[in-house]
Design a protein around this motif. Structure first.
Motif, PDB file in Angstrom:
ATOM      1  N   VAL A 159       0.860  -1.180   0.000  1.00  0.00           N
ATOM      2  CA  VAL A 159       0.000   0.000   0.000  1.00  0.00           C
ATOM      3  C   VAL A 159       0.900   1.234   0.000  1.00  0.00           C
ATOM      4  CG1 VAL A 159      -1.706   1.314   1.322  1.00  0.00           C
ATOM      5  CG2 VAL A 159      -1.829  -1.191   1.264  1.00  0.00           C
ATOM      6  N   ARG A 160       0.629   2.148  -0.914  1.00  0.00           N
ATOM      7  CA  ARG A 160       1.406   3.390  -0.977  1.00  0.00           C
ATOM      8  C   ARG A 160       0.467   4.581  -0.851  1.00  0.00           C
ATOM      9  NH1 ARG A 160       6.751   3.612  -0.560  1.00  0.00           N
ATOM     10  NH2 ARG A 160       6.610   5.597  -1.661  1.00  0.00           N
ATOM     11  N   ASP A 161       0.854   5.578  -0.058  1.00  0.00           N
ATOM     12  CA  ASP A 161       0.096   6.828  -0.010  1.00  0.00           C
ATOM     13  C   ASP A 161       0.333   7.615  -1.287  1.00  0.00           C
ATOM     14  OD1 ASP A 161      -0.806   6.198   2.504  1.00  0.00           O
ATOM     15  OD2 ASP A 161       0.847   7.224   3.522  1.00  0.00           O
ATOM     16  N   VAL A 162       1.601   7.634  -1.683  1.00  0.00           N
ATOM     17  CA  VAL A 162       1.988   8.371  -2.887  1.00  0.00           C
ATOM     18  C   VAL A 162       2.812   7.436  -3.764  1.00  0.00           C
ATOM     19  CG1 VAL A 162       3.251  10.353  -3.802  1.00  0.00           C
ATOM     20  CG2 VAL A 162       2.068  10.536  -1.581  1.00  0.00           C
ATOM     21  N   HIS A 163       2.453   7.326  -5.029  1.00  0.00           N
ATOM     22  CA  HIS A 163       3.225   6.517  -5.978  1.00  0.00           C
ATOM     23  C   HIS A 163       4.231   7.403  -6.690  1.00  0.00           C
ATOM     24  CE1 HIS A 163       0.840   2.812  -5.681  1.00  0.00           C
ATOM     25  NE2 HIS A 163      -0.164   3.649  -5.424  1.00  0.00           N
TER      26      HIS A 163
ATOM     27  N   ARG B  59      -0.654   9.793  14.249  1.00  0.00           N
ATOM     28  CA  ARG B  59      -0.328   8.474  13.731  1.00  0.00           C
ATOM     29  C   ARG B  59       1.168   8.185  13.626  1.00  0.00           C
ATOM     30  NH1 ARG B  59      -3.945   7.475   8.678  1.00  0.00           N
ATOM     31  NH2 ARG B  59      -1.917   7.728   7.724  1.00  0.00           N
TER      32      ARG B  59
ATOM     33  N   ASP C 185      -1.251   1.392   9.006  1.00  0.00           N
ATOM     34  CA  ASP C 185      -2.401   1.972   9.713  1.00  0.00           C
ATOM     35  C   ASP C 185      -3.711   1.361   9.229  1.00  0.00           C
ATOM     36  OD1 ASP C 185      -0.708   3.552  11.136  1.00  0.00           O
ATOM     37  OD2 ASP C 185      -1.000   5.349   9.900  1.00  0.00           O
ATOM     38  N   GLU C 186      -3.779   1.050   7.939  1.00  0.00           N
ATOM     39  CA  GLU C 186      -5.014   0.485   7.379  1.00  0.00           C
ATOM     40  C   GLU C 186      -5.237  -0.954   7.849  1.00  0.00           C
ATOM     41  OE1 GLU C 186      -5.354   1.027   3.120  1.00  0.00           O
ATOM     42  OE2 GLU C 186      -4.190   2.881   3.232  1.00  0.00           O
TER      43      GLU C 186
ATOM     44  N   ASP D 272       6.214  -0.222   2.082  1.00  0.00           N
ATOM     45  CA  ASP D 272       4.774  -0.213   2.351  1.00  0.00           C
ATOM     46  C   ASP D 272       4.385   0.932   3.287  1.00  0.00           C
ATOM     47  OD1 ASP D 272       2.146  -1.918   2.319  1.00  0.00           O
ATOM     48  OD2 ASP D 272       2.482  -1.379   4.418  1.00  0.00           O
ATOM     49  N   GLU D 273       3.177   1.456   3.053  1.00  0.00           N
ATOM     50  CA  GLU D 273       2.655   2.517   3.917  1.00  0.00           C
ATOM     51  C   GLU D 273       1.238   2.186   4.398  1.00  0.00           C
ATOM     52  OE1 GLU D 273       5.043   6.265   1.892  1.00  0.00           O
ATOM     53  OE2 GLU D 273       3.145   5.641   1.005  1.00  0.00           O
ATOM     54  N   GLY D 274       0.937   0.887   4.477  1.00  0.00           N
ATOM     55  CA  GLY D 274      -0.434   0.498   4.788  1.00  0.00           C
ATOM     56  C   GLY D 274      -0.646  -0.022   6.200  1.00  0.00           C
TER      57      GLY D 274
ATOM     58  N   ARG E 292       3.607   4.222  12.972  1.00  0.00           N
ATOM     59  CA  ARG E 292       3.330   2.832  12.597  1.00  0.00           C
ATOM     60  C   ARG E 292       4.516   1.912  12.817  1.00  0.00           C
ATOM     61  NH1 ARG E 292       4.682   1.634   7.254  1.00  0.00           N
ATOM     62  NH2 ARG E 292       5.745   3.299   6.200  1.00  0.00           N
TER      63      ARG E 292
END
Ligand code: SF4
Ligand code: FES
Length: 247
Positions: A121-125, A244, A190-191, A186-188, A246
Motif C-alpha cells: 500500500v502506498r500513499d503516494v506513488h 499516527r 495503519d489500514e 509499504d505505507e499500509g 506505525r
C-alpha cells in the motif's frame, strides 16, 4: 523393508455420507514415494473416485495439505517410508469443512485474507521514471521470512484457537499482514491495524505455537503475532499521546 504399506484414507461423499469413513488401500512402499504418490497410485490403479488436491509436487503451491497420522502435513513432502511399517491414516485438514474425501473448503481464509490487505500500500506513488523502490538487504530480511508463506493452511489446521473460534483472523493472514507491515516500501500499516488489533485478530491468539510447529516453510506465524501484539500495544499508547505512527 516390506513391499507395500497400508493407507487408511478418509472418504466422504457429499449428499451420501453423514460422516467420513476410513477405507484401506495397499500401495507400493518405495523409498522416494511421498504420501501424495501413494494417493496418486490409488487414484490411477485402485479407485479413481478418490478426491484430493495437488499441483506442484514440490512443496511450493500449498494445495496438498492433509492430516497424516494426526498431524497437518504437505502430502508431497511427507514420505511413506517415515511411517513404515504403517498403516498411515490420511484425513483432510482439520478445522475446515470437507467438500469431498480429502478436499476441504478454505473459503473462510480466502474471505479473510483481503481484509488484511496483503499487498503493498502506498500513499503516494513515485513516477515510473524515478525507478524502483529500492531497499537494503537488512530491510528485506525484516519481512522475508513471512513472505515464504504458500497458503497451505497447515497452521489453521493446527491452531486450537481457530478450532474453537472460526472468527479468528488466523495465523497465516496475520503473518502475511506482517510481511507487508515490515516492508520498507509499504505505507499500509495503519489500514491493517483495525483488523489485526480487533478481538478476532492478534488478541485471540493464546500463543500455543502449534501454527509455527506445523508450518512447512518456517514462517513462524506465532512469532509474527507476538511481535504485532507489541506493535499494537505501543500504537495504542502512542495514539493517546501523538498523531499516527506505525510498525
Ligand atoms: S504460515 Fe506456514 S503453515 Fe501457515 S499457510 Fe503459510 S506456509 Fe502454510
Ligand atoms: S503439491 Fe504443491 S505443495 Fe504439495
Amino acid at each position: 523393508m516390506a513391499d507395500e504399506i497400508t493407507l487408511e484414507v478418509a472418504r466422504f461423499r457429499p449428499g451420501e455420507d453423514t460422516e467420513p469413513v476410513l477405507q484401506s488401500y495397499q500401495v507400493p512402499l518405495r523409498e522416494q514415494w511421498a504420501v501424495l504418490d501413494g494417493l496418486s497410485y490409488i487414484k490411477d490403479h485402485l479407485d479413481g473416485t478418490l478426491s484430493f488436491r495437488w499441483s506442484c509436487r514440490m512443496g511450493i503451491c500449498g494445495s496438498c495439505g492433509m492430516t497424516v497420522n494426526g498431524d497437518p502435513q504437505l502430502s508431497c513432502a511427507t514420505f511413506l517410508t517415515d511411517y513404515a511399517p504403517g498403516p498411515i491414516r490420511i484425513e483432510p485438514l482439520h478445522n475446515f469443512p470437507v467438500i469431498r474425501d480429502l478436499v476441504v473448503d478454505i473459503g473462510d481464509f480466502m474471505d479473510k485474507l483481503p481484509t488484511v490487505k496483503p499487498w503493498l500500500v502506498r500513499d503516494v506513488h513515485s513516477p515510473l521514471e524515478e525507478g524502483e523502490y529500492l531497499q537494503t538487504p537488512e530491510e528485506l530480511e525484516d519481512y522475508q521470512q513471512f513472505s515464504m508463506c504458500i497458503n497451505c493452511m497447515l497452521c489453521y489446521s493446527a491452531c486450537p484457537v481457530y478450532a474453537l473460534d472460526q472468527d479468528f483472523v488466523g495465523p497465516a493472514a496475520i503473518a502475511l499482514a506482517q510481511r507487508y507491515n515490515l516492508d520498507s516500501r509499504d505505507e499500509g500499516a495503519d489500514e491493517r491495524l483495525a483488523v489485526l488489533s480487533s478481538p478476532e485478530g492478534i488478541w485471540s491468539c493464546t500463543f500455543v505455537g502449534e501454527c509455527s510447529a506445523a508450518c512447512p516453510k518456517g514462517v513462524d506465524p506465532a512469532g509474527a503475532i507476538q511481535r504485532y501484539k507489541l506493535t499494537a500495544a505501543t500504537q495504542a499508547i502512542k495514539g493517546l499521546l501523538m498523531p499516527r505512527s506505525r510498525r
